[in-house]
Design an enzyme around this catalytic site. Sequence first.
Site, PDB file in Angstrom:
ATOM      1  N   CYS A 180     -33.370 -15.607  -2.545  1.00  0.00           N
ATOM      2  CA  CYS A 180     -34.121 -16.849  -2.756  1.00  0.00           C
ATOM      3  C   CYS A 180     -35.287 -16.714  -3.729  1.00  0.00           C
ATOM      4  O   CYS A 180     -35.502 -17.579  -4.573  1.00  0.00           O
ATOM      5  CB  CYS A 180     -34.583 -17.429  -1.422  1.00  0.00           C
ATOM      6  SG  CYS A 180     -35.943 -16.544  -0.618  1.00  0.00           S
TER       7      CYS A 180
ATOM      8  N   HIS B  32     -38.775 -18.545   2.855  1.00  0.00           N
ATOM      9  CA  HIS B  32     -37.835 -19.066   1.861  1.00  0.00           C
ATOM     10  C   HIS B  32     -38.663 -19.545   0.674  1.00  0.00           C
ATOM     11  O   HIS B  32     -39.713 -20.188   0.845  1.00  0.00           O
ATOM     12  CB  HIS B  32     -36.999 -20.200   2.429  1.00  0.00           C
ATOM     13  CG  HIS B  32     -35.996 -20.744   1.452  1.00  0.00           C
ATOM     14  ND1 HIS B  32     -35.208 -19.929   0.659  1.00  0.00           N
ATOM     15  CD2 HIS B  32     -35.660 -22.020   1.106  1.00  0.00           C
ATOM     16  CE1 HIS B  32     -34.435 -20.675  -0.098  1.00  0.00           C
ATOM     17  NE2 HIS B  32     -34.688 -21.939   0.137  1.00  0.00           N
TER      18      HIS B  32
ATOM     19  N   ASP C 122     -34.867 -26.605  -5.336  1.00  0.00           N
ATOM     20  CA  ASP C 122     -34.404 -25.328  -4.794  1.00  0.00           C
ATOM     21  C   ASP C 122     -33.081 -24.950  -5.454  1.00  0.00           C
ATOM     22  O   ASP C 122     -32.107 -25.693  -5.374  1.00  0.00           O
ATOM     23  CB  ASP C 122     -34.225 -25.444  -3.274  1.00  0.00           C
ATOM     24  CG  ASP C 122     -34.079 -24.092  -2.603  1.00  0.00           C
ATOM     25  OD1 ASP C 122     -33.907 -23.081  -3.314  1.00  0.00           O
ATOM     26  OD2 ASP C 122     -34.132 -24.037  -1.359  1.00  0.00           O
TER      27      ASP C 122
END
Length: 752
Positions: free
Chosen positions: A318, A376, A399
Amino acid sequence: MDKFRFRNVDLQSTKNQLSHNTSGLSSTTLVLRRGQAFQILVSFNGREFNPRKDKLVFQAVLGPLSFELPVSGPRQPITGSGQPASASGQPASASVQPASASVQPVSGSIQPVSVTGQPSSAQWTATLERGVPNPNSPLTISVVLFSPASASVGVYTLSLRVETHTSVRTHSLGQFTLLCNPWCQGDSVFLSSNELRDEYVRSDIGLLFKGTASNYVSRPWSFEQYEKGILDICMKLLQLSPQYLTDRRRDLLNRSNPVYIGRVISAMVNSQDDRGVLMGNWSGEYNGGINPSTWSGSADILRKWSESQFRPVKYGQCWVFAAVMCTVMRALGIPTRTVTNFNSAHDTNGNMVIEEYYSELGKKLSLSKDSIWNFHVWVESWMKRSDLGQEYDGWQALDSTPQEISAGMYRCGPAALKAILDRKVEAQYDVPFVYAEVNADVRTMIVRDGKVLSSETDTKRVGALICTKRPGSMQMLNITSDYKKETHMFEESSRDNKFKESSRLNMFEESSRDNMFEESPRLTHRFEEAPRVIPKDVVVSLNLLKTPVIGENILFNVTITNNESTHKELKAHVNAQNKEYNSNPTNTFWEAHNDLKLAPNETHTFELEISSSDYASKEVREDYLVNLAVVIEDVETQKRTLASQEFNIISPTLTIQIADENSVMINMQQVATVTFTSPFAIPVNGELTVMGSGLLEEKVQISLTLKPGEAMRRTVQFTPRMTGSKMLQASLVLTNLASVLHGFMTIHVKQT
């Protein structure tokens, strides 16, 4: 009479890029920002330009889009602001020559120019300046070109058509790359603060926050948008998108809108369903690729993608996806920052509840597809939301980690933070998913043979801390309140007592009724007062006695309090499991079981120790995470209570020093010293890498071996080639201890 003929053009790259704030961006083309004038010099042979006899028409071509700019004027010389100011005050007409029938942009996009060719306030213009640029060269004219603030981002081809009474000739002038312009009020990415523009567009250094909310660590990252060829690779990324390959004209029209650009980049940074940059891998096995923990900057990744004919780079997780996306967005002129959400929920069934299961011996079980990532990382980009309304302008969450499909592709956002805060789940794009990541409840159950022995719901753990790098410094900025209206803020000024608070969960009645919950406090963090409830039966807590460090033993205690007026015979089951940051724990690597008796109202504390050899991993990693849990069983009543804590084991840091850091000048050689004293009980070996965008042309790599307690001292010479704040960073990948150590130093490079 001499013929009027084109000779050459001077695009004045240095001057224009300085005024457009694109100096340092590496490209084979002139790099400009939309909504701002730029000046070029055109030279002719034969005779001087006569506007009564001669006609000059510039043409800017972007794929199938063609914009004609007839030269008008003359006008006053260009101002320092770079804005055109013709003598009449009116822009010249610039027609658009569509290559095919009109294609309307998708919903929410901004029309770049008038596709009918009618004059408007958003027109391309070309204006002749008054006066002669060079009295010694009267056959040279100065022309000011202007692109609208809503122009599409892309690589344009510029040409000039010279029309006289005897001939019409077209001459190629070269290419220019047009970017978004956060300095321009008319641009939908306009950012009024110069400090924030410097941080979120111009800066190429960053921090990624990882670990856990109670013990976060800052990881240096070089965004490297100024490195050679990186801007051109970012532009190529747009051209390889499925949207461009499917319908070039539609895609190019929509590139006027940063909302659209953000969705394209979000999908293209991962390779899940396109020719994207990165392939994700969370398996722990990285054969045939690079361990995500060893990446330190974006340039190596983007170059590797380009040099492999755009095959996905192996591998990313991530923070790597987010950092690369931040590089691309900043290169395109869209203010962007990386953001970390600690205790990030992944709610697979959309019920806003994450289910966690423990055995009666304290082992966390993988019985649910739901999970809570310890952290995250995504990005936020600054832009207007004309599709939603002015109140949703500002930061938008995006994202690029491939988690969920959005409109047929693995991407997420842009989701307006205001919509997330107000739970406007109908607002585009992907607001429900991001809302759940920061707001889901956690239901924890102790189970045996399919029966729920106890259950509790925690409404505060998810989204416990949301943060980013503070502008102008290398510190953390808490932005939790941008996402959540009710938050228990973390103290940012001190971290001394980060492990003194504990998780206190109360004894629950044995029950198999899934819908019977008693709200209890979440895992508490430093300087945060846990909610109080009336004690029942037995209370248990876990307390780490010191910050866990790789290579050292983990010390903690368990405290049990009998709140009743009768004696208690209890069993304590303590369980420790290794875990990845994005999944449930794996097998138990350590456990302890104790029998004890407590007198009425007695409190008993016992200390435990986990050896470093018990938790050591064989794979190279920088995030050692542990799930530690204790279950207290009342032998007589069979009631059980649980306390758990997930924590990271931090790595020692490397130290970088410069003799006189206040006198670092551009193009003057400097010497940095990297030092480290091994705290490990065994000899370690590995490779030291030193890098710095704008400071070092190439990475410096050194193999080394260190005995226990041995001090390392390595010098590195570097010559700064850019002014401003730069970062020198070092990483040490240990092979036999399977760990990655980091260190960094920010350097302010001055002009000589």
